[in-house]
Design a protein around this motif. Structure first.
Motif, PDB file in Angstrom:
ATOM      1  N   ASN A   1       0.825  -1.213   0.000  1.00  0.00           N
ATOM      2  CA  ASN A   1       0.000   0.000   0.000  1.00  0.00           C
ATOM      3  C   ASN A   1       0.857   1.259   0.000  1.00  0.00           C
ATOM      4  N   LEU A   2       2.192   1.102   0.081  1.00  0.00           N
ATOM      5  CA  LEU A   2       3.128   2.219  -0.104  1.00  0.00           C
ATOM      6  C   LEU A   2       4.226   1.737  -1.045  1.00  0.00           C
ATOM      7  N   LEU A   3       4.266   2.339  -2.221  1.00  0.00           N
ATOM      8  CA  LEU A   3       5.229   1.966  -3.242  1.00  0.00           C
ATOM      9  C   LEU A   3       6.262   3.085  -3.355  1.00  0.00           C
ATOM     10  N   VAL A   4       7.529   2.731  -3.157  1.00  0.00           N
ATOM     11  CA  VAL A   4       8.623   3.705  -3.197  1.00  0.00           C
ATOM     12  C   VAL A   4       9.559   3.304  -4.329  1.00  0.00           C
ATOM     13  N   LEU A   5       9.673   4.148  -5.356  1.00  0.00           N
ATOM     14  CA  LEU A   5      10.447   3.828  -6.553  1.00  0.00           C
ATOM     15  C   LEU A   5      11.559   4.848  -6.723  1.00  0.00           C
ATOM     16  N   ASP A   6      12.807   4.376  -6.749  1.00  0.00           N
ATOM     17  CA  ASP A   6      13.961   5.245  -6.940  1.00  0.00           C
ATOM     18  C   ASP A   6      14.531   4.977  -8.329  1.00  0.00           C
TER      19      ASP A   6
END
Length: 641
Positions: free
Chosen positions: A459-464
């Protein structure tokens, strides 16, 4: 006479033809984008044009007296060399003269008197080969690329090394410039600078890129490499997309008609004894030819399949940071910065490399603590994190082992699944799934990380930096999957088109710890930045209006300049969320107003009141931006209805 011409070029890997009788002519002034799926042979084609690989058959001809320079994706570099040595290395014998002269100048500047005699010798030798124009060009390139000539390559970031390689190509003063993914590792400011350089280049440019904004701004012609065939499409990228859709539709109809006719002929050949006795031998030979043609038809590579499983709903507040300050040595990354991330936010982080975007990501994930300020993570968070450095992948393991943590099965959204079958959704053949990561291409490693990322619900997507090395079709599929995400998204990216598609607000890192919040995507930020730099009109009297909690957004304001085009899919999503965003922001402003209006407010310490007033100003401005954005989108929606 064309600058570059290619005649009947063939190149195969095993039984697979990457280039099949390829023809091409390139004229001066052309800016040609070479596109195609990963693994179709684009980089191989550029290497053959540059003379760094040999074709199986055919010929590449360069106009007499012309020079060609090639910027590779990931060439081997000598980390012991200096920036100056590396850029000058293609110059042949004059490289040692320029490098020696440069080092001698540094010794003279440091007070070495003995170097004065040596300096005269270097000057004489450069005079003898008429090398001063090249020395001046070196200085210009170093200045434009903002590179320290004495820095060691081992100490440079990926973006700085990319600029060194670009300088290495430019020092050759080429007539034909070949660029393979030139925007990789460059921040947006450097990409825009590179766009200007390519636009001003007087020769011909052939470039491979996944950056659609870069492609759209520069390309005057599109070359598509697909299943060994090179097709030329005149005009810009949008024209190519329209015509490609028409071509693909016609090809699918033609293939369906061919397969139907072949099936009918197969039925005929299998008829009974009587039919076989009287059959037409010419028809038999035609059937054999049809079978051969069907066998030679190469199916187009499929699209990657992405879908993110839905996790439990997180708490309303995903992250809250108050008065955050963080430093690395003498560099201030964040200064008195406050941020609240709410469930459903889609936030892009933009700014130069090294300014602090990844640091804020690590603060958000709870991996580090700030030097000052308070951080609070939300509840019921299921976090999926995409690392731009691919640190999660073990190079000595295969793709399958990396996916399955050493085994061959994994849980995919609650189901026990064989890893090879799952990897096939991400375009890995069984052979490539069993290949060690160190032997995979950059695009394959990125797809492997996406496979790991999308295996678990979040439910939290972190894309670097998720878009590096992905082809254009995969990028579009990734965008659609992110638009369908029912959760919160944080993404660091230098891909402007990607940011415009998937984000509803930006955190713009301006340096020295300053971060600005902007509603909308990258084009909205450009408009805001350009407006801020324009001469300001005389200020009108400003009324002080205290917003009411949960008040309905005002009616859309008419604007002569407001576009009336139909809303994009992303803008429709954004418009649906904006009333809730406005209500939440009004509640924040209402709470701050109540705090400021307390009787004892100005009896508090000055730093505290100053910080609270500044925050009230910032939050009020953000509320105005939200309302303005809602007004524009609502007006466009009504105008196109």
């Amino acid at each position: 006479m064309p600058l570059l011409s290619v005649d009947s070029l063939d190149f195969s890997v095993g039984h697979r033809a990457l280039l099949n009788k390829v023809q091409l002519t390139v004229e001066s002034g052309e800016r040609i984008a070479l596109i195609g799926r990963n693994g179709m042979g684009k980089s191989t084609f550029l290497k053959i044009l540059a003379g760094q690989a040999r074709a199986d058959a055919g010929e590449v001809r360069l106009a007499p007296g012309s020079r060609i320079a090639y910027l590779q994706q990931d060439p081997p570099l000598d980390d012991r060399a200096s920036v100056y040595q590396t850029i000058a290395s293609p110059l042949g014998p004059i490289e040692s003269l320029l490098t020696g002269y440069h080092h001698c100048i540094n010794r003279v500047a440091a007070g070495d008197e003995a170097a004065l005699t040596e300096l005269a010798r270097w000057q004489h030798e450069i005079d003898a080969v008429d090398g001063w124009s090249i020395a001046q060009r070196m200085d210009e390139i170093l200045s434009r690329l903002e590179l320290d000539p004495d820095a060691s390559l081992a100490d440079l970031s990926g973006g700085a090394k990319r600029r060194v390689l670009l300088g290495q190509a430019l020092i050759q003063n080429p007539d034909v410039l070949l660029l393979d993914e030139p925007t990789n590792h460059l921040d947006i400011g450097r990409i825009e600078w590179l766009e200007a350089l390519v636009r001003e280049f007087r020769g011909a440019v052939i470039f491979i890129t996944h950056d659609r904004s870069f492609l759209k701004r520069l390309a005057t012609r599109i070359l598509e490499l697909d299943r060994g065939e090179l097709t030329s499409w005149p005009g810009d990228y949008d024209n190519y997309l329209r015509r490609r859709e028409e071509r693909d539709h016609a090809e699918s109809i033609q293939n369906a008609e061919f397969d139907k006719f072949l099936a009918e002929e197969e039925v005929w050949i299998r008829q009974g004894v009587k039919a076989r006795r009287t059959r037409n031998e010419g028809r038999v030979r035609r059937l054999e030819a049809l079978r051969a043609e069907r066998a030679q038809r190469v199916a187009q590579q499929g699209n990657i399949s992405l879908s993110l499983g839905q996790a439990n709903v997180s708490g309303k507040i995903v992250f809250e940071g108050e008065h955050l300050t963080h430093r690395y040595g003498e560099q201030t990354i964040l200064h008195d910065f406050s941020l609240k991330i709410l469930r459903g936010d889609r936030i892009g982080l933009v700014g130069p490399n090294g300014v602090g975007k990844s640091t804020l990501i690590r603060l958000t994930l709870g991996q580090i603590t700030p030097d000052q300020g308070r951080v609070r993570l939300g509840t019921q968070l299921n976090i999926a994190y995409f690392d731009q450095h691919r640190a999660e992948l073990r190079p000595d393991w295969t793709a399958l082992e990396n996916l399955c943590e050493g085994g061959d099965r994994l849980m995919v959204r609650g189901h026990n699944t064989h890893g090879i079958g799952y990897l096939q959704q991400f375009l890995f053949t069984p052979d490539r799934a069993r290949t060690k990561v160190e032997a995979l291409s950059g695009g394959e490693r990125n797809r492997l990380l996406l496979a790991k990322l999308f295996a678990e619900p979040a439910n939290l997507l972190v894309l670097d930096e998720p878009t590096n090395d992905l082809d254009l079709e995969t990028l579009e599929v990734l965008e659609q999957a992110l638009l369908d995400l029912d959760g919160t998204l944080l993404v660091v990216s230098h891909d402007r088109a990607f940011l415009d598609q998937i984000t509803t607000s930006l955190l713009v890192f301006e340096g020295e710890g300053r971060v600005r919040e902007v509603i909308g995507g990258y084009e909205d930020w450009l408009a805001l930045r350009d407006h801020a730099s324009a001469p300001a009109p005389a200020p009108a009297p400003k009324l002080s209006v205290k917003p009411a909690t949960n008040a309905a957004p005002p009616p859309p304001r008419a604007s002569a300049s407001s576009p009336r085009a139909e809303l994009s899919f992303k803008e429709k999503h954004e418009l649906a969320r904006l009333p809730d965003d406005i209500a939440r922001q009004e509640a924040v402003v209402e709470q701050l107003n109540a705090e400021v209006n307390r009787p004892d407010f100005y009896q508090r310490p000055t730093p505290e009141t100053t910080a609270l007033l500044a925050r009230l100003t910032d939050e009020s401005e953000r509320l105005e931006q939200l309302i303005e954005r809602w007004s524009i989108l609502e007006a466009r929606a009504e105008g196109s209805a």
